[in-house]
Design a protein around this motif. Structure first.
Motif, short mmCIF file in Angstrom:
data_model
loop_
_atom_site.label_atom_id
_atom_site.label_comp_id
_atom_site.label_asym_id
_atom_site.label_seq_id
_atom_site.Cartn_x
_atom_site.Cartn_y
_atom_site.Cartn_z
N ALA A 254 5.58 -4.78 7.24
CA ALA A 254 6.51 -3.64 6.65
C ALA A 254 8.09 -3.98 7.12
O ALA A 254 8.84 -4.17 6.38
CB ALA A 254 5.99 -2.40 7.00
N ASN B 219 3.53 -1.54 11.27
CA ASN B 219 3.07 -2.71 10.51
C ASN B 219 4.36 -3.51 10.59
O ASN B 219 5.35 -3.46 9.74
CB ASN B 219 2.69 -2.56 9.19
N LYS C 83 6.14 3.82 -3.35
CA LYS C 83 6.69 4.71 -4.23
C LYS C 83 7.64 4.27 -5.13
O LYS C 83 8.27 3.33 -5.00
CB LYS C 83 7.22 5.85 -3.36
N GLY D 270 7.08 1.74 5.46
CA GLY D 270 6.32 0.71 4.53
C GLY D 270 7.37 -0.34 3.99
O GLY D 270 8.09 -0.97 4.98
N SER D 271 7.47 -0.86 2.75
CA SER D 271 7.91 -2.01 2.27
C SER D 271 9.62 -1.52 2.08
O SER D 271 10.45 -2.40 1.72
CB SER D 271 7.67 -2.35 0.70
N TRP E 210 0.87 -1.13 0.00
CA TRP E 210 -0.17 0.07 0.06
C TRP E 210 0.94 1.18 0.19
O TRP E 210 1.83 1.62 0.88
CB TRP E 210 -0.97 0.25 1.45
N GLY E 211 0.72 2.15 -0.88
CA GLY E 211 1.48 3.45 -0.91
C GLY E 211 2.96 3.15 -1.46
O GLY E 211 3.56 4.27 -1.52
C1 LIG Z 1 1.97 4.75 2.18
S1 LIG Z 1 2.72 3.52 3.42
C2 LIG Z 1 4.57 3.90 3.06
C3 LIG Z 1 4.89 3.06 1.72
C4 LIG Z 1 6.44 3.19 1.60
N1 LIG Z 1 6.68 4.81 0.98
C5 LIG Z 1 6.74 2.20 0.37
O1 LIG Z 1 7.45 2.90 -0.51
O2 LIG Z 1 6.74 1.26 0.76
C6 LIG Z 1 2.68 4.39 4.77
C7 LIG Z 1 3.17 3.53 6.21
O3 LIG Z 1 3.09 3.99 7.09
C8 LIG Z 1 2.96 3.35 8.34
N2 LIG Z 1 2.28 4.21 9.42
C9 LIG Z 1 1.24 4.55 9.55
N3 LIG Z 1 1.01 5.22 10.70
C10 LIG Z 1 2.26 5.01 11.46
C11 LIG Z 1 2.74 5.30 12.72
N4 LIG Z 1 1.86 6.26 13.52
N5 LIG Z 1 3.93 5.18 12.80
C12 LIG Z 1 4.84 4.26 12.30
N6 LIG Z 1 4.35 4.04 10.81
C13 LIG Z 1 2.96 4.34 10.45
C14 LIG Z 1 1.74 2.26 7.51
O4 LIG Z 1 2.21 0.90 8.35
C15 LIG Z 1 2.43 2.05 6.31
O5 LIG Z 1 3.57 1.09 6.08
#
Ligand SMILES: C[S@@+](CC[C@H](N)C(=O)[O-])C[C@H]1O[C@@H](n2cnc3c(N)ncnc32)[C@H](O)[C@@H]1O
Length: 77
Positions: free
Chosen positions: A70, A67, A21, A46-47, A18-19
């Motif tokens: 992740a 996560n 980049k 994320g990943s 998800w998301g």
């Molecule tokens: C849009 S995804 C990031 C994707 C990443 N840029 C990639 O290329 O794989 C946003 C991430 O933020 C994490 N996330 C959301 N709220 C968070 C928090 N309060 N603390 C740490 N991670 C958080 C989610 O689990 C998710 O993996």
């Protein structure tokens, strides 16, 4: 940002996240806003695209994510 699939090839085509980049665009930001041996931190890694690109560009990398999947994806094996 890319509007094609160029940013999702090679290692980045292994899975969807998800998301996730496009790595080529992230790499441009890393090169523009940091220098070699700097530390790049992604608090929502994320990943791990940012972390991998940072290391490829000679930066140190720190990633945080709530996560556990992740973390599993982003951690070097
Ligand atoms: C849009 S995804 C990031 C994707 C990443 N840029 C990639 O290329 O794989 C946003 C991430 O933020 C994490 N996330 C959301 N709220 C968070 C928090 N309060 N603390 C740490 N991670 C958080 C989610 O689990 C998710 O993996």
């Amino acid at each position: 940002m890319s509007t094609n699939n160029e940013g999702y090839k090679g290692i980045y085509a292994m899975h969807k996240y998800w998301g996730k980049k496009p790595f080529n665009e992230i790499s441009k930001f890393i090169k523009q806003y940091s220098n070699k041996n700097d530390t790049v931190m992604d608090c929502f890694c994320g990943s791990g695209v940012t972390l991998i690109e940072a290391i490829k560009e000679g930066r140190n990398a720190v990633g945080i994510d709530l996560n556990p999947i992740a973390i599993k994806l982003a951690k070097p094996h």
